[in-house]
Design a protein around this motif. Structure first.
Motif, PDB file in Angstrom:
ATOM      1  N   LYS A  76      47.864   6.220 -12.216  1.00 55.02           N
ATOM      2  CA  LYS A  76      47.143   7.217 -11.436  1.00 55.02           C
ATOM      3  C   LYS A  76      46.512   6.601 -10.191  1.00 55.02           C
ATOM      4  N   THR A  77      45.966   5.384 -10.343  1.00 54.69           N
ATOM      5  CA  THR A  77      45.316   4.696  -9.220  1.00 54.69           C
ATOM      6  C   THR A  77      46.318   4.433  -8.104  1.00 54.69           C
ATOM      7  N   THR A  78      47.504   3.951  -8.479  1.00 56.22           N
ATOM      8  CA  THR A  78      48.543   3.651  -7.482  1.00 56.22           C
ATOM      9  C   THR A  78      49.065   4.934  -6.851  1.00 56.22           C
ATOM     10  N   LEU A  79      49.264   5.959  -7.678  1.00 56.32           N
ATOM     11  CA  LEU A  79      49.823   7.219  -7.189  1.00 56.32           C
ATOM     12  C   LEU A  79      48.918   7.898  -6.178  1.00 56.32           C
ATOM     13  N   GLU A  80      47.589   7.773  -6.358  1.00 58.95           N
ATOM     14  CA  GLU A  80      46.654   8.392  -5.413  1.00 58.95           C
ATOM     15  C   GLU A  80      46.896   7.868  -4.001  1.00 58.95           C
ATOM     16  N   ILE A  81      47.084   6.546  -3.898  1.00 52.86           N
ATOM     17  CA  ILE A  81      47.346   5.934  -2.586  1.00 52.86           C
ATOM     18  C   ILE A  81      48.766   6.286  -2.133  1.00 52.86           C
ATOM     19  N   TYR A  82      49.703   6.218  -3.069  1.00 46.02           N
ATOM     20  CA  TYR A  82      51.118   6.489  -2.774  1.00 46.02           C
ATOM     21  C   TYR A  82      51.282   7.898  -2.201  1.00 46.02           C
TER      22      TYR A  82
ATOM     23  N   PHE B 282      41.782  -3.615   2.672  1.00 44.56           N
ATOM     24  CA  PHE B 282      43.018  -4.402   2.749  1.00 44.56           C
ATOM     25  C   PHE B 282      43.867  -4.252   1.483  1.00 44.56           C
ATOM     26  N   ARG B 283      43.228  -3.992   0.364  1.00 45.74           N
ATOM     27  CA  ARG B 283      43.971  -3.719  -0.878  1.00 45.74           C
ATOM     28  C   ARG B 283      44.696  -2.374  -0.751  1.00 45.74           C
ATOM     29  N   TYR B 284      43.978  -1.354  -0.249  1.00 49.95           N
ATOM     30  CA  TYR B 284      44.603  -0.065   0.002  1.00 49.95           C
ATOM     31  C   TYR B 284      45.744  -0.200   1.010  1.00 49.95           C
ATOM     32  N   THR B 285      45.505  -0.996   2.049  1.00 50.15           N
ATOM     33  CA  THR B 285      46.509  -1.186   3.096  1.00 50.15           C
ATOM     34  C   THR B 285      47.778  -1.821   2.523  1.00 50.15           C
ATOM     35  N   HIS B 286      47.614  -2.830   1.687  1.00 48.05           N
ATOM     36  CA  HIS B 286      48.764  -3.504   1.064  1.00 48.05           C
ATOM     37  C   HIS B 286      49.606  -2.503   0.268  1.00 48.05           C
ATOM     38  N   VAL B 287      48.935  -1.688  -0.546  1.00 55.01           N
ATOM     39  CA  VAL B 287      49.651  -0.691  -1.356  1.00 55.01           C
ATOM     40  C   VAL B 287      50.346   0.324  -0.450  1.00 55.01           C
ATOM     41  N   SER B 288      49.632   0.786   0.586  1.00 55.60           N
ATOM     42  CA  SER B 288      50.196   1.826   1.451  1.00 55.60           C
ATOM     43  C   SER B 288      51.402   1.324   2.243  1.00 55.60           C
ATOM     44  N   LEU B 289      51.352   0.077   2.717  1.00 55.63           N
ATOM     45  CA  LEU B 289      52.482  -0.479   3.476  1.00 55.63           C
ATOM     46  C   LEU B 289      53.699  -0.667   2.582  1.00 55.63           C
ATOM     47  N   LEU B 290      53.474  -1.080   1.322  1.00 54.18           N
ATOM     48  CA  LEU B 290      54.592  -1.218   0.378  1.00 54.18           C
ATOM     49  C   LEU B 290      55.174   0.151   0.043  1.00 54.18           C
ATOM     50  N   ALA B 291      54.297   1.145  -0.132  1.00 55.95           N
ATOM     51  CA  ALA B 291      54.761   2.503  -0.446  1.00 55.95           C
ATOM     52  C   ALA B 291      55.571   3.070   0.716  1.00 55.95           C
ATOM     53  N   GLU B 292      55.082   2.833   1.927  1.00 56.45           N
ATOM     54  CA  GLU B 292      55.765   3.322   3.120  1.00 56.45           C
ATOM     55  C   GLU B 292      57.142   2.680   3.272  1.00 56.45           C
ATOM     56  N   ALA B 293      57.264   1.451   2.768  1.00 60.48           N
ATOM     57  CA  ALA B 293      58.550   0.739   2.841  1.00 60.48           C
ATOM     58  C   ALA B 293      59.498   1.142   1.713  1.00 60.48           C
ATOM     59  N   GLY B 294      59.017   2.028   0.807  1.00 63.05           N
ATOM     60  CA  GLY B 294      59.881   2.507  -0.259  1.00 63.05           C
ATOM     61  C   GLY B 294      59.931   1.627  -1.487  1.00 63.05           C
ATOM     62  N   VAL B 295      58.973   0.707  -1.635  1.00 64.68           N
ATOM     63  CA  VAL B 295      58.928  -0.156  -2.822  1.00 64.68           C
ATOM     64  C   VAL B 295      58.564   0.700  -4.038  1.00 64.68           C
TER      65      VAL B 295
ATOM     66  N   ILE C 202      56.989   2.321  -7.354  1.00 63.61           N
ATOM     67  CA  ILE C 202      55.592   2.337  -7.805  1.00 63.61           C
ATOM     68  C   ILE C 202      55.335   1.265  -8.858  1.00 63.61           C
ATOM     69  N   LYS C 203      56.246   1.087  -9.797  1.00 68.41           N
ATOM     70  CA  LYS C 203      56.080   0.100 -10.869  1.00 68.41           C
ATOM     71  C   LYS C 203      55.896  -1.298 -10.294  1.00 68.41           C
ATOM     72  N   ALA C 204      56.709  -1.639  -9.280  1.00 61.74           N
ATOM     73  CA  ALA C 204      56.612  -2.967  -8.657  1.00 61.74           C
ATOM     74  C   ALA C 204      55.271  -3.136  -7.939  1.00 61.74           C
ATOM     75  N   ILE C 205      54.787  -2.066  -7.299  1.00 63.35           N
ATOM     76  CA  ILE C 205      53.490  -2.127  -6.609  1.00 63.35           C
ATOM     77  C   ILE C 205      52.367  -2.321  -7.632  1.00 63.35           C
ATOM     78  N   MET C 206      52.421  -1.570  -8.732  1.00 66.39           N
ATOM     79  CA  MET C 206      51.409  -1.687  -9.787  1.00 66.39           C
ATOM     80  C   MET C 206      51.298  -3.119 -10.293  1.00 66.39           C
ATOM     81  N   GLU C 207      52.443  -3.737 -10.574  1.00 65.66           N
ATOM     82  CA  GLU C 207      52.447  -5.103 -11.109  1.00 65.66           C
ATOM     83  C   GLU C 207      51.901  -6.085 -10.083  1.00 65.66           C
ATOM     84  N   ARG C 208      52.219  -5.864  -8.813  1.00 62.32           N
ATOM     85  CA  ARG C 208      51.786  -6.811  -7.777  1.00 62.32           C
ATOM     86  C   ARG C 208      50.274  -6.787  -7.588  1.00 62.32           C
TER      87      ARG C 208
END
Length: 461
Positions: free
Chosen positions: A432-438, A404-417, A419-425
């Motif tokens: 690197k961790t965020t970019l792998e999923i992104y 579900f953590r991966y899913t949250h990041v992937s749905l935000l990435a798919e919506a164009g949020v 990367i910096k905002a996703i990392m903070e959230r």
């Protein structure tokens, strides 16, 4: 042995806004030569003067150093002795969870090929290269697949850390970091494919929630805590928390007026009984954060609070002998009769938001039993995984709490949020961790584009 006064450096006392005093004593670690400090609060230890605080601190420092110091003339002959000296220095500066993880790596992957009785004189380039080749041939216990890149990197890093410590102090005669310990490229590809299977798209989230609803509807009669795991899954998808962060949540961490949830602790439960669960600071500094909540997340939290309050009231009635329930005999005409409901010895009153019927915080192993049927229950119980297989055969992904953590990041990435905002959230300290999923999501999005373009038909009149 008393500590040499040369190790003691300066000291000072501070006072906070409430008038509480705290004294700090600096000292030089005789084993690592690092400058460290130790502090003590006067109120906590019932200290009444700075002199008393310093006496206490110097005794504590003396004990700490005495337990770790080694004679200058020590001779390290075996790999086991090297591990012991390295561990004494290293373990005092890391969290217990990190120690546990590293010791598991040591026992499982390093010691079978670098045994404790191995003379350090044999730690040469050829021995290390041959042993590393054997480690590369190992398979993961659960999947029976070759070890992935991330695991191999951790093993290599730990082995180098131990041996480099010995190299710096003259116990080992070469630097292991100069040995070629390559990781096959395909191990990274394997991990990349596995990560892609970790996150769910919108339709898969809907299937999963529907299967959880089905389990509650079909296999639970009047669940005492409401649809706990339904709330848990949706809340984690919406907010990207780690299960340890969810387990540590309490009512006082919610600011309903400003719609903010404070994440500042993690629950450590792995390998522990309930009474030994422990609250630790968050995984990294970046993980301590204030999380903005949407309407549905607020609704879920209020529902959890309501369920917990009702359960607390019920248990109070039980304790006082005031709760009466209707039962039916298993023979004859099944006539109803009433009986007082006994108190539950296993229940404890807690402030955890996501708690089970016993008041314990939700942890990954209780979730896995509900989701995948893994647990100590001797009777076969239909789990969510079974329902998904029956009703949604297209759903092929293995669900864990980290999904579900991966899913949250992937749905935000798919919506164009960004990367910096996703990392903070989600509290990622390394981009690197965020970019792998992104990047995985971007690749999936490209596949959708091709499918969409392929579906276009232009038929001239």
């Amino acid at each position: 042995m008393r500590i040499n006064e040369d190790y003691l450096l300066g000291y000072y006392t501070v006072k906070d806004k409430n008038g509480n005093k705290r004294t700090y004593q600096s000292y030089r670690d005789p084993l690592t030569d690092e400058v460290k400090k130790m502090g003590v609060g006067w109120k906590r230890k019932k200290i009444k003067s700075e002199r008393q605080a310093l006496i206490y601190l110097r005794k504590e420092i003396e004990t700490k150093v005495k337990n770790r110091i080694y004679d200058d003339g020590i001779v390290v002959e075996t790999f086991g002795e090297l591990i012991d000296i390295w561990y004494a220095t290293w373990s005092s500066g890391v969290r217990q969870t990190t120690i546990n993880t590293q010791m598991q790596l040591l026992e499982r992957y390093i010691l079978p090929f670098f045994p404790r009785e191995l003379p350090v004189s044999k730690l040469g380039h050829l021995y290390v290269e041959i042993s590393w080749a054997k480690i590369l041939g190992l398979k993961a216990k659960r999947t029976q697949m070759p070890l992935e890149k991330a695991t191999l990197e951790k093993i290599r890093s730990l082995l180098r850390q131990i041996t480099y410590y010995g190299y710096k102090r003259g116990f080992v005669f070469f630097d292991l970091q100069m040995v070629d310990m390559k990781i096959p490229t395909d191990r990274g590809i394997q991990a990349s494919i596995r990560r892609k299977k970790k996150f769910l798209d919108n339709s898969e989230v809907e299937m999963l929630l529907a299967a959880i609803k089905e389990k509650y509807k079909t296999h639970f009669i009047g669940p005492k805590m409401g649809e706990l795991y339904y709330d848990l899954v949706e809340f984690m998808v919406r907010n990207g928390l780690r299960i340890s962060e969810v387990g540590a949540l309490t009512v006082d961490k919610i600011d309903f007026e400003n719609r903010i949830l404070t994440i500042d602790e993690g629950l450590v439960s792995a390998g522990r009984s309930v009474k030994d669960y422990q609250l630790n600071p968050t995984k990294t500094i970046a993980s301590t954060r204030d999380l903005d909540l949407d309407d549905r997340s607020i609704e879920i939290l209020r529902n959890r609070i309501d369920c917990n309050q009702k359960r607390r009231a019920e248990m109070k009635q039980r304790r006082n002998g005031e709760l009466v329930a209707t039962y039916y005999r298993n023979y004859g005409e099944r006539k109803p009769y009433q009986k007082k409901v006994r108190d539950s010895k296993s229940y404890r009153e807690t402030d955890y938001l996501f708690q089970t019927q016993n008041g314990n915080p939700v942890v990954y192993h209780s979730f896995n039993e509900f989701m995948n049927g893994q647990g100590s229950n001797p009777k076969p119980v239909k789990c969510v995984k079974n329902i998904l297989k029956e009703k949604y055969p297209s759903f092929r992904k293995h669900i864990t709490t980290h999904t579900f953590r991966y899913t949250h990041v992937s749905l935000l990435a798919e919506a164009g949020v960004p990367i910096k905002a996703i990392m903070e959230r989600v509290g990622h300290s390394d981009v690197k961790t965020t970019l792998e999923i992104y990047n995985q999501v971007t690749k999936a999005s490209k596949e959708k584009v091709i499918l969409e373009v392929s579906s276009w038909e232009f038929t001239p009149e």
